[in-house]
Design an enzyme around this catalytic site. Structure first.
Site, PDB file in Angstrom:
ATOM      1  N   GLY A  12       0.857  -1.321   0.012  1.00 56.61           N
ATOM      2  CA  GLY A  12      -0.027  -0.101  -0.198  1.00 56.61           C
ATOM      3  C   GLY A  12       0.866   1.132   0.072  1.00 56.61           C
ATOM      4  O   GLY A  12       1.553   1.606   0.827  1.00 56.61           O
ATOM      5  N   MET A  13       0.982   1.800  -1.210  1.00 49.68           N
ATOM      6  CA  MET A  13       1.941   2.764  -1.294  1.00 49.68           C
ATOM      7  C   MET A  13       1.117   4.251  -1.079  1.00 49.68           C
ATOM      8  O   MET A  13       0.160   4.743  -1.864  1.00 49.68           O
ATOM      9  CB  MET A  13       2.471   3.126  -2.853  1.00 49.68           C
ATOM     10  N   VAL A  17       7.296   7.989   3.531  1.00 47.78           N
ATOM     11  CA  VAL A  17       8.501   7.348   3.438  1.00 47.78           C
ATOM     12  C   VAL A  17       8.227   6.099   4.152  1.00 47.78           C
ATOM     13  O   VAL A  17       9.158   5.107   3.639  1.00 47.78           O
ATOM     14  CB  VAL A  17       9.429   8.281   4.474  1.00 47.78           C
ATOM     15  N   ASP A  18       7.585   5.787   4.800  1.00 52.12           N
ATOM     16  CA  ASP A  18       7.295   4.345   5.533  1.00 52.12           C
ATOM     17  C   ASP A  18       7.034   3.198   4.845  1.00 52.12           C
ATOM     18  O   ASP A  18       7.610   2.211   4.334  1.00 52.12           O
ATOM     19  CB  ASP A  18       6.337   4.063   6.774  1.00 52.12           C
ATOM     20  N   CYS A 103     -10.571   2.855   9.336  1.00 54.39           N
ATOM     21  CA  CYS A 103      -9.953   3.091   8.238  1.00 54.39           C
ATOM     22  C   CYS A 103      -9.159   1.791   8.068  1.00 54.39           C
ATOM     23  O   CYS A 103      -9.181   1.157   7.039  1.00 54.39           O
ATOM     24  CB  CYS A 103      -9.060   4.414   7.895  1.00 54.39           C
ATOM     25  N   CYS A 200      -7.105   9.995   8.770  1.00 52.41           N
ATOM     26  CA  CYS A 200      -6.930   8.892   7.782  1.00 52.41           C
ATOM     27  C   CYS A 200      -7.318   9.144   6.637  1.00 52.41           C
ATOM     28  O   CYS A 200      -8.603   9.330   6.659  1.00 52.41           O
ATOM     29  CB  CYS A 200      -7.503   7.532   8.537  1.00 52.41           C
TER      30      CYS A 200
END
EC number: 2.8.1.13
Length: 367
Positions: A12-13, A17-18, A103, A200
């Protein structure tokens, strides 16, 4: 090559950064990796449009850099029906919900998981959450992330052990500075991007103004614990227990100049109850009743359980005794009083590093 080479992972992009570093780490572990960018908000909002467009561009830049494909999907209808409507319903009822938990439950680990498996042929999904998983005795446990400051297990307690088993959390093994260092070393577009802190998928915006678009404000009295009216609030939904800022009241004429805190919300009479001082007794609870329970790797509780609890994110663990009640609720008794226990928020339970599960706070106990 490891046997991971036969396994396909969809990351899931988010454009952060994570998730960017998660995709890289999975590549390093030999998996077949692709990205998925989820669009979850359709309301006509130019600020949000810009922010979503930037996030998509950043996600695409990272995928290009890593040489992986980026898919996109629109979950706006699912988000509206299963997250946002419930979020508004809770606010309407005077409670303070946690949309990130909803979410994760409805979008990231349900809609995304199903789409990745059915439409993209994924063996696993992966996210940039700071949590870990452990396979033990035929089940999969959810563990806190290594970085205590970033641990996000509080937000994932609604996952089943099956969902955890189908999910990978590469950055959960790392501390945040290391994640940033890896991103910088790879020259990823997201290396210096700040962490998002908004609701979210709805992003960062003026919350009061945003909520006011969907719920009519209902002004009412602000009353002290002694019953004196000292101001007017613009709507109970804008206030939460323990809140200090944004009340618009100073000290009383003859009283102390100590700041005021929200200690209660009288929903029946639309009254906001306040008291002075951060350690006022009315701020504290000895326990709570929770409902809508979910246990990650176990059946419903059959006997009292000693464990620790968090009643909000980033709170220190509180030792407690959890006792099952007859109607699929639980009573939680704290070893010491806890401030600002808020109906609508989640109580999440732990044994050492294992996140056991949690529930929604229905009422706080003051006796």
């Amino acid at each position: 090559m490891s046997d991971n080479s036969q396994k396909k992972v969809i990351v899931g992009m988010s454009g952060g950064v994570d998730s960017s570093v998660s995709a890289y780490l999975l590549q390093q572990q030999g998996y077949q990796v692709a990205g998925l960018f989820m669009k979850n908000w359709e309301e006509d909002d130019s600020d949000e449009y810009c922010s979503a467009a930037t996030d998509l561009a950043d996600a695409q830049a990272v995928c290009d850099r890593l040489g992986i494909e980026l898919h996109t999907v629109n979950f706006a209808a699912e988000y509206w029906d299963n997250v946002f409507e419930l979020f508004l319903q809770e606010y309407r009822a005077g409670r303070t919900p946690n949309p990130d938990i909803l979410c994760n439950k409805e979008i990231k680990f349900k809609a995304f998981l199903e789409f990745a498996a059915e439409d993209l042929g994924a063996d696993y999904i992966a996210t940039g959450h700071y949590v870990r998983r452990r396979d033990i005795n035929g089940t999969t446990q959810l563990l806190r992330g290594v970085d205590a400051n970033k641990d996000q297990s509080y937000f994932l307690y609604t996952l089943s052990h099956q969902q955890v088993a189908q999910s990978l959390f590469p950055v959960g093994e790392l501390e945040k500075p290391e994640v940033r260092r890896i991103a910088a070393q790879l020259d990823l577009a997201t290396a210096k991007k700040k962490d998002s802190t908004g609701i979210c998928f709805i992003g960062e915006r003026k919350f009061r103004e945003f909520l006011g678009r969907y719920l009519p404000a209902q002004p009412g009295k602000i009353v002290t614990v002694d019953g004196e009216t000292i101001g007017e609030h613009q709507g109970l939904m804008y206030h939460t227990l323990g809140q200090r800022k944004g009340l618009g009241i100073g000290g009383t004429k003859e009283g102390s100049e100590e700041p005021w805190y929200v200690v209660d919300k009288d929903l029946d009479n639309n009254v906001l109850v306040v008291a002075q001082g951060h350690d006022h007794p009315r701020l504290f609870s000895n326990g709570l009743i929770a409902q809508q329970l979910h246990w990650v790797d176990r059946l419903p509780l059959g006997a009292p359980l000693r464990c620790t609890v968090k009643t909000r994110y980033r709170q220190a663990d509180i030792p407690c005794l959890v006792t099952p009640l007859a109607d699929e609720r639980i009573e939680v008794r704290f070893d010491q009083p806890v401030a600002a226990v808020t109906p609508g928020q989640s109580a999440v339970f732990y044994q050492d590093e294992v996140c056991l599960g949690g529930g929604i706070i229905e009422t706080r106990l003051v006796d």
